[in-house]
Design a protein around this motif. Structure first.
Motif, PDB file in Angstrom:
ATOM      1  N   GLN A  58      81.925  29.718  35.682  1.00  0.00           N
ATOM      2  CA  GLN A  58      81.070  28.630  36.134  1.00  0.00           C
ATOM      3  C   GLN A  58      80.418  28.956  37.469  1.00  0.00           C
ATOM      4  N   ARG A  59      79.787  30.117  37.506  1.00  0.00           N
ATOM      5  CA  ARG A  59      79.067  30.544  38.707  1.00  0.00           C
ATOM      6  C   ARG A  59      78.024  31.587  38.344  1.00  0.00           C
ATOM      7  N   ARG A  60      77.103  31.824  39.277  1.00  0.00           N
ATOM      8  CA  ARG A  60      76.044  32.810  39.083  1.00  0.00           C
ATOM      9  C   ARG A  60      76.482  34.170  39.607  1.00  0.00           C
ATOM     10  N   HIS A  61      75.953  35.194  38.967  1.00  0.00           N
ATOM     11  CA  HIS A  61      76.164  36.571  39.421  1.00  0.00           C
ATOM     12  C   HIS A  61      74.804  37.251  39.480  1.00  0.00           C
ATOM     13  N   THR A  62      74.642  38.127  40.459  1.00  0.00           N
ATOM     14  CA  THR A  62      73.443  38.957  40.555  1.00  0.00           C
ATOM     15  C   THR A  62      73.870  40.402  40.394  1.00  0.00           C
ATOM     16  N   TYR A  63      73.230  41.080  39.440  1.00  0.00           N
ATOM     17  CA  TYR A  63      73.549  42.482  39.154  1.00  0.00           C
ATOM     18  C   TYR A  63      72.325  43.325  39.455  1.00  0.00           C
ATOM     19  N   LYS A  64      72.521  44.368  40.278  1.00  0.00           N
ATOM     20  CA  LYS A  64      71.450  45.294  40.605  1.00  0.00           C
ATOM     21  C   LYS A  64      71.446  46.439  39.595  1.00  0.00           C
ATOM     22  N   ILE A  65      70.336  47.126  39.551  1.00  0.00           N
ATOM     23  CA  ILE A  65      70.196  48.267  38.633  1.00  0.00           C
ATOM     24  C   ILE A  65      71.130  49.375  39.070  1.00  0.00           C
ATOM     25  N   ILE A  66      71.871  49.921  38.103  1.00  0.00           N
ATOM     26  CA  ILE A  66      72.760  51.060  38.346  1.00  0.00           C
ATOM     27  C   ILE A  66      71.908  52.334  38.232  1.00  0.00           C
ATOM     28  N   LYS A  81      93.808  32.244  34.639  1.00  0.00           N
ATOM     29  CA  LYS A  81      93.095  33.450  35.045  1.00  0.00           C
ATOM     30  C   LYS A  81      91.865  33.637  34.165  1.00  0.00           C
ATOM     31  N   VAL A  82      90.716  33.814  34.823  1.00  0.00           N
ATOM     32  CA  VAL A  82      89.454  33.986  34.126  1.00  0.00           C
ATOM     33  C   VAL A  82      89.011  35.429  34.310  1.00  0.00           C
ATOM     34  N   ASP A  83      88.649  36.058  33.203  1.00  0.00           N
ATOM     35  CA  ASP A  83      88.174  37.435  33.280  1.00  0.00           C
ATOM     36  C   ASP A  83      86.828  37.472  33.986  1.00  0.00           C
ATOM     37  N   LYS A  84      86.685  38.420  34.899  1.00  0.00           N
ATOM     38  CA  LYS A  84      85.450  38.561  35.650  1.00  0.00           C
ATOM     39  C   LYS A  84      84.387  39.179  34.748  1.00  0.00           C
ATOM     40  N   LEU A  85      83.191  38.660  34.856  1.00  0.00           N
ATOM     41  CA  LEU A  85      82.069  39.127  34.048  1.00  0.00           C
ATOM     42  C   LEU A  85      81.565  40.458  34.616  1.00  0.00           C
ATOM     43  N   ILE A  86      81.568  41.503  33.797  1.00  0.00           N
ATOM     44  CA  ILE A  86      81.123  42.822  34.239  1.00  0.00           C
ATOM     45  C   ILE A  86      79.951  43.251  33.357  1.00  0.00           C
ATOM     46  N   ILE A  87      78.788  43.385  33.977  1.00  0.00           N
ATOM     47  CA  ILE A  87      77.572  43.799  33.279  1.00  0.00           C
ATOM     48  C   ILE A  87      76.968  44.962  34.059  1.00  0.00           C
ATOM     49  N   LEU A  88      76.567  45.992  33.355  1.00  0.00           N
ATOM     50  CA  LEU A  88      75.876  47.130  33.966  1.00  0.00           C
ATOM     51  C   LEU A  88      74.402  47.055  33.580  1.00  0.00           C
ATOM     52  N   VAL A  89      73.533  46.933  34.578  1.00  0.00           N
ATOM     53  CA  VAL A  89      72.092  46.875  34.335  1.00  0.00           C
ATOM     54  C   VAL A  89      71.569  48.296  34.425  1.00  0.00           C
ATOM     55  N   LYS A  90      71.097  48.833  33.299  1.00  0.00           N
ATOM     56  CA  LYS A  90      70.628  50.223  33.258  1.00  0.00           C
ATOM     57  C   LYS A  90      69.165  50.337  33.669  1.00  0.00           C
ATOM     58  N   SER A  91      68.324  49.428  33.168  1.00  0.00           N
ATOM     59  CA  SER A  91      66.916  49.472  33.554  1.00  0.00           C
ATOM     60  C   SER A  91      66.269  48.118  33.310  1.00  0.00           C
ATOM     61  N   ILE A  92      65.157  47.903  34.002  1.00  0.00           N
ATOM     62  CA  ILE A  92      64.371  46.686  33.840  1.00  0.00           C
ATOM     63  C   ILE A  92      62.938  47.109  33.568  1.00  0.00           C
ATOM     64  N   VAL A  93      62.374  46.539  32.513  1.00  0.00           N
ATOM     65  CA  VAL A  93      61.020  46.914  32.107  1.00  0.00           C
ATOM     66  C   VAL A  93      60.168  45.658  31.957  1.00  0.00           C
ATOM     67  N   GLY A  94      58.851  45.845  32.028  1.00  0.00           N
ATOM     68  CA  GLY A  94      57.914  44.747  31.832  1.00  0.00           C
ATOM     69  C   GLY A  94      57.393  44.197  33.141  1.00  0.00           C
ATOM     70  N   ASP A  95      56.436  43.297  33.002  1.00  0.00           N
ATOM     71  CA  ASP A  95      55.884  42.671  34.195  1.00  0.00           C
ATOM     72  C   ASP A  95      56.446  41.261  34.346  1.00  0.00           C
ATOM     73  N   GLU A  96      55.914  40.524  35.311  1.00  0.00           N
ATOM     74  CA  GLU A  96      56.512  39.246  35.693  1.00  0.00           C
ATOM     75  C   GLU A  96      56.599  38.247  34.541  1.00  0.00           C
ATOM     76  N   GLY A  97      55.668  38.209  33.663  1.00  0.00           N
ATOM     77  CA  GLY A  97      55.656  37.234  32.582  1.00  0.00           C
ATOM     78  C   GLY A  97      56.651  37.538  31.475  1.00  0.00           C
ATOM     79  N   SER A  98      56.877  38.813  31.185  1.00  0.00           N
ATOM     80  CA  SER A  98      57.748  39.170  30.066  1.00  0.00           C
ATOM     81  C   SER A  98      58.634  40.353  30.431  1.00  0.00           C
ATOM     82  N   ARG A  99      59.543  40.120  31.363  1.00  0.00           N
ATOM     83  CA  ARG A  99      60.459  41.165  31.799  1.00  0.00           C
ATOM     84  C   ARG A  99      61.674  41.192  30.893  1.00  0.00           C
ATOM     85  N   SER A 100      62.188  42.393  30.646  1.00  0.00           N
ATOM     86  CA  SER A 100      63.416  42.579  29.871  1.00  0.00           C
ATOM     87  C   SER A 100      64.311  43.549  30.617  1.00  0.00           C
TER      88      SER A 100
END
Length: 148
Positions: A137-145, A78-97
């Motif tokens: 061993q897979r990708r996840h996509t997290y949207k902004i909460i 059993k593998v624990d599922k990756l849980i990430i909460l994305v609060k905000s995204i800042v910056g432009d295309e070259g240097s986003r955080s």
């Protein structure tokens, strides 16, 4: 004259032998091509006798049956599922955080960030973040909460 008749008899015998053996040769090759068509005609009693003889000799039965070739799936750990909460995204295309919350910690991450061998940030878009989970061993996509 006598030798000529012996040659004729010998020729007839050779021809007869050829004609008698040719169908058998082709019949054997046809059954080999069809996957040994006669191999499944062993009766159940004959199989039991063969198994008993092999057991007496201390050998295992090498004959494989359809039912014995089915494999039972091995349980995956059993593998624990990756849980990430994305609060905000800042910056432009070259240097986003992105400001995220993972395992109770709030942190700022950028592209190619690796967190203790658990995940790697693949890319950060204006509305979502893509990470790779090493455990799953897979990708996840997290949207902004969106907090209310």
């Amino acid at each position: 004259m006598k030798q000529n008749s012996l040659n004729k008899i010998f020729g007839v015998l050779c021809l007869a032998g050829f004609l008698m053996t040719t169908p058998n040769v082709f019949a054997e090759t046809d059954s080999d091509v069809n996957g040994n068509a006669n191999k499944d005609f062993m009766s159940k009693e004959q199989r039991v006798k063969l198994q008993n003889k092999l057991q007496k000799l201390g050998l295992k039965n090498e004959q494989k049956h359809v039912n014995s070739t089915q494999r039972t799936p091995t349980p995956q750990p059993k593998v624990d599922k990756l849980i990430i909460l994305v609060k905000s995204i800042v910056g432009d295309e070259g240097s986003r955080s992105a400001v995220i919350e993972f395992e109770g910690e709030e942190m700022t991450v950028s592209k190619d960030f690796i967190f203790e061998g658990k995940f790697k940030v693949i890319d950060i878009y204006p509305d979502r973040m893509v990470v790779y989970s090493f455990q799953e061993q897979r990708r996840h996509t997290y949207k902004i909460i969106k907090e209310e």
